[in-house]
Design an enzyme around this catalytic site. Structure first.
Site, PDB file in Angstrom:
ATOM      1  N   LYS A 120       0.863  -1.193   0.000  1.00 20.38           N
ATOM      2  CA  LYS A 120       0.000   0.000   0.000  1.00 20.38           C
ATOM      3  C   LYS A 120       0.892   1.233   0.000  1.00 20.38           C
ATOM      4  O   LYS A 120       1.936   1.236   0.674  1.00 20.38           O
ATOM      5  CB  LYS A 120      -0.918  -0.003   1.229  1.00 20.38           C
ATOM      6  CG  LYS A 120      -1.762   1.275   1.365  1.00 20.38           C
ATOM      7  CD  LYS A 120      -2.904   1.110   2.351  1.00 20.38           C
ATOM      8  CE  LYS A 120      -2.542   1.237   3.794  1.00 20.38           C
ATOM      9  NZ  LYS A 120      -1.964   2.560   4.183  1.00 20.38           N
ATOM     10  N   GLU A 189      -9.195   7.612   3.770  1.00 23.78           N
ATOM     11  CA  GLU A 189      -9.033   7.940   5.197  1.00 23.78           C
ATOM     12  C   GLU A 189      -9.541   9.346   5.532  1.00 23.78           C
ATOM     13  O   GLU A 189      -9.208  10.319   4.832  1.00 23.78           O
ATOM     14  CB  GLU A 189      -7.543   7.828   5.585  1.00 23.78           C
ATOM     15  CG  GLU A 189      -7.311   8.187   7.051  1.00 23.78           C
ATOM     16  CD  GLU A 189      -6.050   7.606   7.665  1.00 23.78           C
ATOM     17  OE1 GLU A 189      -5.307   6.888   6.971  1.00 23.78           O
ATOM     18  OE2 GLU A 189      -5.814   7.890   8.860  1.00 23.78           O
TER      19      GLU A 189
HETATM   20  O1  KIV Z   1      -0.850   2.504   8.819  1.00 20.97           O
HETATM   21  C1  KIV Z   1      -2.014   2.067   8.895  1.00 20.97           C
HETATM   22  O2  KIV Z   1      -2.374   1.315   9.808  1.00 20.97           O
HETATM   23  C2  KIV Z   1      -2.951   2.466   7.864  1.00 20.97           C
HETATM   24  C3  KIV Z   1      -4.403   2.243   8.132  1.00 20.97           C
HETATM   25  C4  KIV Z   1      -4.866   3.075   9.237  1.00 20.97           C
HETATM   26  C5  KIV Z   1      -5.225   2.397   6.917  1.00 20.97           C
HETATM   27  O3  KIV Z   1      -2.562   2.988   6.866  1.00 20.97           O
END
Ligand code: KIV
Length: 268
Positions: A120, A189
Site C-alpha cells: 500500500k 481515510e
Molecule cells: O498505517 C495504517 O495502519 C494504515 C491504516 C490506518 C489504513 O494505513
C-alpha cells in the site's frame, strides 16, 4: 512461505476485487504487526490483514508514522506472514521508500520477500506513476487517498478531507487516477462521508474506509484502537470492542501485589 501463500498474490487483482465490490459484502481489514495477533485475526476470519506503518505509533512508540523505516516494515511483515496461512497480507511502503518508480519497485520487492502479497502507498494523482510501475511488474497495489498520515507534519494534524465540492472533486480525481494506474483497492481515510460515497460510486475497485463513514466497500481499523490496547489515544470514530490495555495493567498489578504479599507473609 509455501505455494499457497505465493499464489494468494495472484488472486489480488483489480478484476477479482471488483467482483468483491459488486457482491456488496463489506471487506473487513485490520492491522497486525506480530505473529500472535496475525494468527488470531486470521482465526477470526478477517478478510485482509495490513501491516500498517501505524506500527510506528502503536508498537514502536513514535509520535507518527514518519520515523518508520523499510527495515522496520520488513521485520514486522515477516512476523505477520508466519502467523497466516490463507489471508492476503498487505504491507505499507513507509515514507521515503517510493519517491520514484525505481525505489518503489525495490522497496516493494523487499516487502514481498518478507511475505507480503501486496503493498500500500499513500497518494492519488501524485503517485500514479509508482502505482502503474508496480502493477506492471505484477505487484498488487492498494492506494491510500484522503488524509495521508505520512504527510501529517506538513498538514499540521489529522484533518477531515473532502468538505467542500472542490475538495471532493479533487479526491474523486485521485480515486480515478489510482484505479486507472492499476490498484486493486484503495484506503479512503478521514474523508467526509458524502464525498466517500461519491468516491465509492466513481470507481470499480473496492474502497476501504477509515473514519470516512459507512459508504465504503469495506472498513479498516488499527487493531489496537479496536481492542483498546493503546489506551492513551483513541480516534473519535472508533468504539473499542475490548479493553486489553486495562486488562494487561490489572493483571500485572494483581500479579505483582500477590507476589509481594506472599513474600511478606513468608517473612513473618
Ligand atoms: O498505517 C495504517 O495502519 C494504515 C491504516 C490506518 C489504513 O494505513
Amino acid at each position: 512461505m509455501d505455494g499457497t501463500m505465493n499464489n494468494l498474490a495472484a488472486t489480488i487483482t483489480p478484476r477479482a476485487t471488483a467482483l468483491r465490490k459488486t457482491s456488496g459484502i463489506p471487506i473487513a481489514m485490520l492491522t497486525a504487526y506480530d505473529y500472535p495477533s496475525a494468527r488470531l485475526l486470521e482465526e477470526a476470519g478477517i478478510d485482509w490483514i495490513l501491516v500498517g506503518d501505524s506500527l510506528g505509533m502503536v508498537v514502536l512508540g513514535y509520535p507518527d508514522t514518519t520515523s518508520v523505516t523499510l527495515a522496520d516494515m520488513v521485520h514486522h511483515t515477516s512476523a505477520v506472514a508466519r502467523g497466516l496461512s490463507h489471508t492476503p497480507l498487505i504491507a505499507d511502503l513507509p515514507i521515503g521508500t517510493y519517491n520514484t518508480e525505481e525505489t518503489a519497485l525495490n522497496s516493494a520487492r523487499e516487502l514481498l520477500k518478507a511475505g507480503a502479497h501486496a503493498v500500500k502507498l499513500e497518494g492519488g494523482v501524485s503517485h500514479c506513476a509508482q502505482i502503474a510501475a508496480l502493477s506492471a511488474a505484477g505487484i498488487p497495489v492498494m492506494g491510500h487517498i484522503g488524509m495521508l498520515p505520512q504527510s501529517v507534519r506538513e498538514e499540521g494534524g489529522y484533518k477531515i478531507k473532502g468538505k467542500t465540492p472542490e475538495q471532493g472533486d479533487a479526491l474523486v480525481a485521485d480515486a480515478l487516477a489510482v484505479e486507472a494506474a492499476g490498484a486493486f483497492s484503495m484506503v479512503v481515510e478521514l474523508v467526509q462521508p458524502e464525498t466517500a460515497r461519491r468516491i465509492q460510486m466513481a470507481v470499480n475497485i473496492p474502497t476501504i474506509g477509515i473514519g470516512a463513514g459507512q459508504y465504503c466497500d469495506g472498513q479498516v481499523l488499527v487493531t489496537h484502537d479496536l481492542v483498546g490496547s493503546f489506551p492513551w489515544f483513541r480516534p473519535k470514530f472508533v468504539t473499542p470492542a475490548a479493553s486489553l490495555g486495562e486488562g494487561l495493567r490489572t493483571a500485572a498489578q494483581q500479579w505483582a501485589t500477590s507476589l509481594k504479599e506472599t513474600k511478606a507473609n513468608r517473612e513473618h
